[in-house]
Design a protein around this motif. Structure first.
Motif, PDB file in Angstrom:
ATOM      1  N   GLN A   1       2.859   4.301   1.611  1.00  0.00           N
ATOM      2  CA  GLN A   1       3.845   5.000   0.806  1.00  0.00           C
ATOM      3  C   GLN A   1       3.525   6.498   0.821  1.00  0.00           C
ATOM      4  O   GLN A   1       2.757   6.993  -0.008  1.00  0.00           O
ATOM      5  N   PHE A   2       4.085   7.212   1.771  1.00  0.00           N
ATOM      6  CA  PHE A   2       3.879   8.653   1.853  1.00  0.00           C
ATOM      7  C   PHE A   2       4.774   9.381   0.862  1.00  0.00           C
ATOM      8  O   PHE A   2       5.770   8.846   0.366  1.00  0.00           O
ATOM      9  N   THR A   3       4.406  10.636   0.570  1.00  0.00           N
ATOM     10  CA  THR A   3       5.287  11.526  -0.179  1.00  0.00           C
ATOM     11  C   THR A   3       5.684  12.685   0.720  1.00  0.00           C
ATOM     12  O   THR A   3       4.985  13.018   1.682  1.00  0.00           O
TER      13      THR A   3
ATOM     14  N   VAL B   1       8.083  14.813  -3.011  1.00  0.00           N
ATOM     15  CA  VAL B   1       9.233  13.935  -3.191  1.00  0.00           C
ATOM     16  C   VAL B   1       8.817  12.510  -2.839  1.00  0.00           C
ATOM     17  O   VAL B   1       8.179  12.272  -1.810  1.00  0.00           O
ATOM     18  N   GLU B   2       9.156  11.561  -3.689  1.00  0.00           N
ATOM     19  CA  GLU B   2       8.781  10.164  -3.462  1.00  0.00           C
ATOM     20  C   GLU B   2       9.732   9.505  -2.460  1.00  0.00           C
ATOM     21  O   GLU B   2      10.927   9.795  -2.430  1.00  0.00           O
ATOM     22  N   LEU B   3       9.186   8.594  -1.651  1.00  0.00           N
ATOM     23  CA  LEU B   3       9.983   7.790  -0.735  1.00  0.00           C
ATOM     24  C   LEU B   3      10.095   6.365  -1.261  1.00  0.00           C
ATOM     25  O   LEU B   3       9.219   5.878  -1.988  1.00  0.00           O
ATOM     26  N   THR B   4      11.152   5.673  -0.863  1.00  0.00           N
ATOM     27  CA  THR B   4      11.363   4.301  -1.315  1.00  0.00           C
ATOM     28  C   THR B   4      10.550   3.309  -0.504  1.00  0.00           C
ATOM     29  O   THR B   4       9.946   2.380  -1.051  1.00  0.00           O
TER      30      THR B   4
ATOM     31  N   PRO C   1       7.656   2.181   2.612  1.00  0.00           N
ATOM     32  CA  PRO C   1       6.445   2.606   3.318  1.00  0.00           C
ATOM     33  C   PRO C   1       6.754   2.952   4.774  1.00  0.00           C
ATOM     34  O   PRO C   1       7.732   2.475   5.350  1.00  0.00           O
ATOM     35  N   ILE C   2       5.891   3.767   5.366  1.00  0.00           N
ATOM     36  CA  ILE C   2       6.039   4.172   6.762  1.00  0.00           C
ATOM     37  C   ILE C   2       4.944   3.497   7.583  1.00  0.00           C
ATOM     38  O   ILE C   2       3.762   3.554   7.229  1.00  0.00           O
ATOM     39  N   ASP C   3       5.343   2.884   8.671  1.00  0.00           N
ATOM     40  CA  ASP C   3       4.414   2.173   9.541  1.00  0.00           C
ATOM     41  C   ASP C   3       4.003   3.096  10.689  1.00  0.00           C
ATOM     42  O   ASP C   3       4.625   3.102  11.752  1.00  0.00           O
ATOM     43  N   LEU C   4       2.939   3.865  10.471  1.00  0.00           N
ATOM     44  CA  LEU C   4       2.494   4.821  11.482  1.00  0.00           C
ATOM     45  C   LEU C   4       1.998   4.138  12.753  1.00  0.00           C
ATOM     46  O   LEU C   4       2.114   4.706  13.843  1.00  0.00           O
ATOM     47  N   GLN C   5       1.457   2.948  12.621  1.00  0.00           N
ATOM     48  CA  GLN C   5       0.921   2.245  13.786  1.00  0.00           C
ATOM     49  C   GLN C   5       2.014   2.060  14.839  1.00  0.00           C
ATOM     50  O   GLN C   5       1.770   2.174  16.040  1.00  0.00           O
TER      51      GLN C   5
END
Length: 279
Positions: A107-109, A202-205, A207-211
């Motif tokens: 969960q990035f911002t 700013v919050e994101l809804t 998660p980001i899958d960097l892999q």
């Protein structure tokens, strides 16, 4: 200032970040925007983080070293980044260990720090291992066009994943971006890019899958370098991935509209450095 070549971009750029790479040791390119007076700079009363710098004009790349004493490496350093990766001169090193990436959906911002669009990782759970040394991911940011070049050619953009180890040393994984299909992994982040500098993240809804963001073939170029923004501190381990990922032209243009005409530093001399790669 010299002009940059264009790759797949319409009406962008007259020159070339990130990367950003920006900078205290925890976040590249985050100095405050408050302007410093000439008199206060002369007396060194202004903190380096409060000095305004840009990519063009009087506070642009060619003058960074004049803006504050701590920015001296921007002109005097011998291991500055970014660099041109001349494939004919890259040294094959069979002893290089494969880059280990230990990323999970996170969960990035979001942040617009005035110099780039940045995704901050508050978890400390994403790591890489470079030559046996573990580094934790701090943040990811972007430059247009790419800061590092390959055989003198820029890619449309470049992303920088900034990591830190227990000793406080930095390692940056650079990945090239070319125009192509829409990038689904960063679609939500891109749709919520702040157009102005943000006072808070700013919050994101989702998660980001960097892999799965990075290319399947992780062949890389390794060299010692610096931050690509003031204070241009050296001692940064650079790992630049050879194979690009894709963004749609619309995604590239959306970033360009927020950071015109570019946010990239010119390539710097290698001096005595060598660039190494592996099979």
């Amino acid at each position: 200032m010299k002009k940059f070549k264009r790759l797949g971009m319409v009406g962008l750029l007259s020159v070339a970040v990130l990367a950003a790479c920006s900078t205290d040791t925890t976040k590249e390119a985050q100095p405050a925007e408050s302007a410093a007076t000439e008199e206060s700079l002369e007396t060194e009363e202004v903190s380096a983080k409060d000095v305004k710098w840009t990519y063009e004009g009087e506070t642009g790349t060619e003058n960074w070293h004049t803006l504050h004493p701590e920015f001296a490496p921007c002109a005097d350093g011998k291991e500055q980044s970014p660099v041109d990766i001349d494939l004919a001169k890259v040294k094959l090193d069979q002893t290089l260990e494969e880059l280990q990436i230990n990323y999970s959906p996170t969960q990035f911002t979001l942040q617009n720090n005035g110099h780039t669009f940045q995704l901050n990782d508050p978890t400390g759970s994403n790591t890489i291992v470079v030559e046996g040394e573990e580094y934790k991911l701090l943040q990811m940011h972007f430059h247009i066009p790419s800061e590092n070049t390959i055989n003198g050619e820029h890619f449309a953009m470049e992303g920088h994943l900034v990591h830190i180890n227990e000793a406080g040393s930095l390692a940056v994984v650079g990945f090239m971006i070319e125009a192509g299909v829409e990038n689904e992994i960063l679609k939500e982040a891109w749709a919520n890019m702040p157009t102005e500098k943000t006072p808070e993240d700013v919050e994101l809804t989702n998660p980001i899958d960097l892999q799965n963001l990075l290319p399947a073939n992780m062949k890389s170029f390794r060299f010692s370098g610096s931050l690509t923004t003031p204070p241009c501190s050296e001692g940064v381990s650079w790992i630049v991935l050879e194979n690009p990922i894709q963004y749609s032209q619309e995604q590239i243009d959306a970033f360009a509209e927020i950071f015109p005409p570019h946010n990239s530093r010119e390539t710097q001399p290698l001096h005595e450095r060598e660039i190494h790669t592996h099979d």
